[in-house]
Each structure stands twice: as structure tokens, then as C-alpha cells.
Design a protein around this motif. Structure first.
Motif, PDB file in Angstrom:
ATOM      1  N   GLN A  90       5.621 -19.756 -27.095  1.00 31.35           N
ATOM      2  CA  GLN A  90       6.495 -20.189 -28.262  1.00 31.35           C
ATOM      3  C   GLN A  90       6.056 -19.741 -29.662  1.00 31.35           C
ATOM      4  O   GLN A  90       6.915 -19.868 -30.582  1.00 31.35           O
ATOM      5  CB  GLN A  90       6.596 -21.656 -28.275  1.00 31.35           C
ATOM      6  CG  GLN A  90       7.258 -22.329 -27.004  1.00 31.35           C
ATOM      7  CD  GLN A  90       8.708 -21.851 -26.889  1.00 31.35           C
ATOM      8  OE1 GLN A  90       9.552 -21.838 -27.839  1.00 31.35           O
ATOM      9  NE2 GLN A  90       9.049 -21.287 -25.859  1.00 31.35           N
ATOM     10  N   THR A  91       4.891 -19.350 -29.766  1.00 35.18           N
ATOM     11  CA  THR A  91       4.393 -18.897 -31.270  1.00 35.18           C
ATOM     12  C   THR A  91       4.567 -17.382 -31.356  1.00 35.18           C
ATOM     13  O   THR A  91       4.647 -16.606 -30.309  1.00 35.18           O
ATOM     14  CB  THR A  91       2.836 -19.022 -31.431  1.00 35.18           C
ATOM     15  OG1 THR A  91       2.216 -18.302 -30.372  1.00 35.18           O
ATOM     16  CG2 THR A  91       2.461 -20.483 -31.183  1.00 35.18           C
ATOM     17  N   GLU A  92       4.599 -17.074 -32.477  1.00 37.94           N
ATOM     18  CA  GLU A  92       4.801 -15.433 -32.777  1.00 37.94           C
ATOM     19  C   GLU A  92       3.528 -14.668 -32.224  1.00 37.94           C
ATOM     20  O   GLU A  92       3.905 -13.685 -31.412  1.00 37.94           O
ATOM     21  CB  GLU A  92       4.737 -15.207 -34.004  1.00 37.94           C
ATOM     22  CG  GLU A  92       4.962 -13.941 -34.552  1.00 37.94           C
ATOM     23  CD  GLU A  92       4.934 -13.512 -36.161  1.00 37.94           C
ATOM     24  OE1 GLU A  92       4.345 -12.615 -36.840  1.00 37.94           O
ATOM     25  OE2 GLU A  92       5.841 -14.224 -36.507  1.00 37.94           O
ATOM     26  N   GLU A  93       2.218 -15.072 -32.293  1.00 41.40           N
ATOM     27  CA  GLU A  93       1.171 -14.486 -31.640  1.00 41.40           C
ATOM     28  C   GLU A  93       1.545 -14.198 -30.052  1.00 41.40           C
ATOM     29  O   GLU A  93       1.278 -13.342 -29.417  1.00 41.40           O
ATOM     30  CB  GLU A  93      -0.140 -15.065 -31.851  1.00 41.40           C
ATOM     31  CG  GLU A  93      -0.587 -14.757 -33.467  1.00 41.40           C
ATOM     32  CD  GLU A  93      -0.512 -13.191 -33.761  1.00 41.40           C
ATOM     33  OE1 GLU A  93      -1.086 -12.476 -32.860  1.00 41.40           O
ATOM     34  OE2 GLU A  93      -0.179 -12.790 -34.772  1.00 41.40           O
ATOM     35  N   ALA A  94       1.830 -15.258 -29.284  1.00 38.90           N
ATOM     36  CA  ALA A  94       2.050 -15.432 -28.303  1.00 38.90           C
ATOM     37  C   ALA A  94       3.000 -14.549 -27.500  1.00 38.90           C
ATOM     38  O   ALA A  94       3.047 -13.655 -26.635  1.00 38.90           O
ATOM     39  CB  ALA A  94       2.430 -16.926 -27.719  1.00 38.90           C
ATOM     40  N   THR A  95       4.152 -14.587 -28.463  1.00 43.44           N
ATOM     41  CA  THR A  95       5.391 -13.622 -28.340  1.00 43.44           C
ATOM     42  C   THR A  95       4.723 -12.138 -28.162  1.00 43.44           C
ATOM     43  O   THR A  95       5.282 -11.303 -27.490  1.00 43.44           O
ATOM     44  CB  THR A  95       6.611 -13.802 -29.138  1.00 43.44           C
ATOM     45  OG1 THR A  95       6.586 -15.167 -29.123  1.00 43.44           O
ATOM     46  CG2 THR A  95       7.858 -13.085 -28.804  1.00 43.44           C
ATOM     47  N   LYS A  96       4.103 -11.804 -29.385  1.00 43.41           N
ATOM     48  CA  LYS A  96       3.449 -10.508 -29.452  1.00 43.41           C
ATOM     49  C   LYS A  96       2.921 -10.133 -28.176  1.00 43.41           C
ATOM     50  O   LYS A  96       3.077  -8.799 -27.638  1.00 43.41           O
ATOM     51  CB  LYS A  96       2.648 -10.402 -30.672  1.00 43.41           C
ATOM     52  CG  LYS A  96       3.311 -10.472 -31.925  1.00 43.41           C
ATOM     53  CD  LYS A  96       2.377 -10.151 -33.044  1.00 43.41           C
ATOM     54  CE  LYS A  96       2.499 -10.546 -34.470  1.00 43.41           C
ATOM     55  NZ  LYS A  96       1.699 -10.408 -35.423  1.00 43.41           N
TER      56      LYS A  96
END
Length: 346
Positions: free
Chosen positions: A22-28
Motif C-alpha cells: 500500500q505504500t509507495e516504497e512497497a509498490t516500487k
């Protein structure tokens, strides 16, 4: 693996990551870096992919763009990443605009991992267009979408070919928008253009007004005939030169998927002809589409894993996941399914 298989594998990864990254870093980490690998880049080689790329943009010092992607010695792609839960239509991407001009990049990419929007400078040189020329939906794509995406692979990169395709896609999008508008509500000029090919009398204002529902009906009937023909070819196994049916032996349509499709069709039949509700199977899920258009999804049936779930699409085309114990549980989602169908009838 082939490019098609790589993308299919990435789509499976995206489905799994959708619920947890759900976070931007996790998505990256979960989707965007693997996506760059699918395009042929070594994400751990800073001569190819530069994370958190920093440049001074006018009065703004030390701004960062998520990834600068190089081919040879030149930065060709700038990538701005958002979290998987971000709706790109609502996303702010001003940094991408500013960096595009400063870095002399050719392609800007905005993505939340699931949806990937590609920008270039068709309107004015070195100024990124406000609208993307190509959108790729990792959870809903066809072979034509794959062909366009493959042009961005490192081994295939040619800015001349990409920009030529971008120009064609721009005009195609404009043509589709015009046709869709005329289909829904043909204007007087369009009705006159059509009617003068078969109406022998004088096209007065009253005649043109009377022709409008006829032109709308002609659109509907023509499309239904083509859709029915396409379905007949698919289910009867007949050959068709204009609309070839490609068999993918890795795709197996299960009895549960067929039952789910028939349930959705029965629910949708209260609002639209059943011929407009079409099943299109893929390796990781089975889609039910309106008018056999992957831009008009109604529901996706995820029945290939250990547990069953479905994704129902609202009027905004955003999907909502529903876990189900049995295929018959789809009947309990009739309200949401009717809402999806209604949005395409408006």
C-alpha cells in the motif's frame, strides 16, 4: 520466458501485491522495479536505472524523481511512482513535467504499479504533454496493448518508432472519442453525412431530427452483429478471416469460470442484451466485459488460486475485491454488477 510470459508473470505478482503493497516504497519494490526488469533493464545497475535521481530544476534545488532510466549514455525514461492505492487520475506529477524538460528525456512514465501511463512531447518539443499517449493496465490488457508495450523494451527502443506510434495512438484515441460521442448522441452534421448516402429526399431539420434515433440504432445493431459473430466464432470453432481467434493453450477456461460468467450474464440481462456481456479468459483471471471491450470491465473472476475472489468494477472503473466461498455467491453482488453495467449504458 517470452515478453508475453514475463508480463503475465508480472500481472500475477501485481494481483498478490495489490492487497499488501500500500505504500509507495512497497509498490516500487513489489511491482515497479520488476516492471523495469520486464522492459530489459538491470535495476541494480546504476548505469541503467538511477533511483532517486536528483537535479536542480529552476529555483527548486535537490528535487528527486523516482527513477531515471538510461539507454547507453542518455536518460530516455523518467519514472514517477505512486502507491498501488493511488488513482492516477487524481495523482500530482508536477515533478515529472519539470524533469522532462530539464533532463531532455524522451519518455515520461507515471505508474502506481498496476496502471502505467506513458507521456512524450507531441504538442511542443521538450515539453511533456499533459495527457498520456499510451496507457497500459497490467490487470486488463490484450495482444495489441502488449505490442505497444514491447516497443519500450530496452532491446527494441527507437524514439522515432515510439513517437510515430504515439502520434498514431493520439489520433486513434481522438477518433474513438468522436465515434463514441456520435454513437451516444449523433449531432446534426454527422446525421446528415450518414443520411445523404441513403435518403433521397431533402434533409430538412425535421428529417434530420427523425434520423438521429435511426443512426443510434444502426450503431447498436452493427456492433451487436459483429459481437455476436465474434462470439459464434469463438464458441463454434469456426474460421474467420477478418477476426482471427488465437488459441492460447496455457489458458484453460474452467467450469467455475463458465458458471460465474453465466451468473453475471443473467444479472446483467435485466439491463442490457446478453450479447453485450462477453467473457474473455486469461492465464491469471477470467474477465467479463461489456461489449467485449477491455476498457469496459464488469468483473474479473480469480478462480485459479487456492481461494476464490472476484474484482467488481464501479462507474469509475476502479476494482473492488470480494472474497467468495462459492461461485453462487456472485448473486449477492448483483447491485454492484448492475451499477457497472449501467455506467456503460449512460
Amino acid at each position: 520466458m517470452s515478453f508475453k510470459e514475463d508480463v503475465a508473470d508480472l500481472a500475477k505478482r501485481a494481483i498478490s501485491a495489490q492487497a499488501v503493497a500500500q505504500t509507495e516504497e512497497a509498490t516500487k519494490n513489489a511491482i515497479i522495479m520488476p516492471f523495469l526488469r520486464v522492459l530489459g533493464f538491470d535495476v541494480f545497475d546504476p548505469t541503467q536505472v538511477i533511483p532517486e535521481y536528483v537535479a536542480d530544476v529552476g529555483l527548486k534545488k535537490g528535487e528527486k524523481i523516482d527513477y531515471a532510466v538510461k539507454i547507453g549514455s542518455r536518460i530516455e525514461y523518467l519514472v514517477e511512482a505512486k502507491s498501488v492505492s493511488t488513482n492516477l487520475r487524481d495523482a500530482q506529477f508536477s515533478q515529472l513535467f519539470r524533469y522532462f524538460h530539464t533532463c531532455d528525456a524522451n519518455i515520461g512514465i507515471l505508474t502506481n504499479g498496476l496502471h502505467i501511463w506513458f507521456f512524450t512531447d507531441l504538442e511542443a518539443p521538450n515539453k511533456m504533454d499533459a495527457t498520456p499517449f499510451f496507457k497500459f493496465d497490467l490487470l486488463s490488457y490484450d495482444d495489441n496493448d502488449l505490442k505497444e508495450l514491447e516497443k519500450f523494451h530496452k532491446n527494441n527502443f527507437s524514439i522515432e518508432n515510439i513517437q510515430a506510434a504515439a502520434s498514431s495512438l493520439k489520433y486513434l484515441r481522438g477518433a474513438m472519442s468522436f465515434i463514441e460521442a456520435q454513437w451516444a448522441n449523433p449531432d446534426e452534421e454527422f446525421v446528415r453525412l450518414v443520411a445523404r448516402n441513403f435518403y433521397e429526399g431533402k434533409l430538412t431539420g425535421a428529417v434530420v431530427e427523425g434520423m438521429k434515433p435511426i443512426v443510434r440504432r444502426a450503431f447498436d445493431d452493427l456492433f451487436r452483429q459483429r459481437a455476436k459473430h465474434k462470439i459464434d466464432v469463438a464458441f463454434d470453432g469456426g474460421a474467420d478471416e477478418e477476426i482471427p481467434v488465437v488459441e492460447d493453450k496455457k489458458i484453460e477456461t474452467t467450469p467455475d469460470e463458465i458458471q460465474g460468467f453465466l451468473i453475471v450474464r443473467a444479472i446483467a440481462a435485466e439491463l442490457a442484451p446478453v450479447s453485450r456481456i462477453v467473457m474473455r479468459d486469461a492465464q491469471s483471471y477470467c474477465s467479463v466485459l461489456f461489449d467485449d471491450n477491455n476498457r469496459k470491465p464488469i468483473i474479473r473472476l480469480h478462480f485459479n488460486g487456492k481461494s476464490k475472489f472476484v474484482t467488481v468494477f464501479g462507474a469509475d472503473k476502479e476494482g473492488t475485491r470480494h472474497n467468495i466461498a462459492a461461485v453462487e455467491d456472485i448473486f449477492g453482488l448483483s447491485g454492484a454488477l448492475k451499477e457497472a453495467v449501467s455506467s456503460y449504458l449512460a
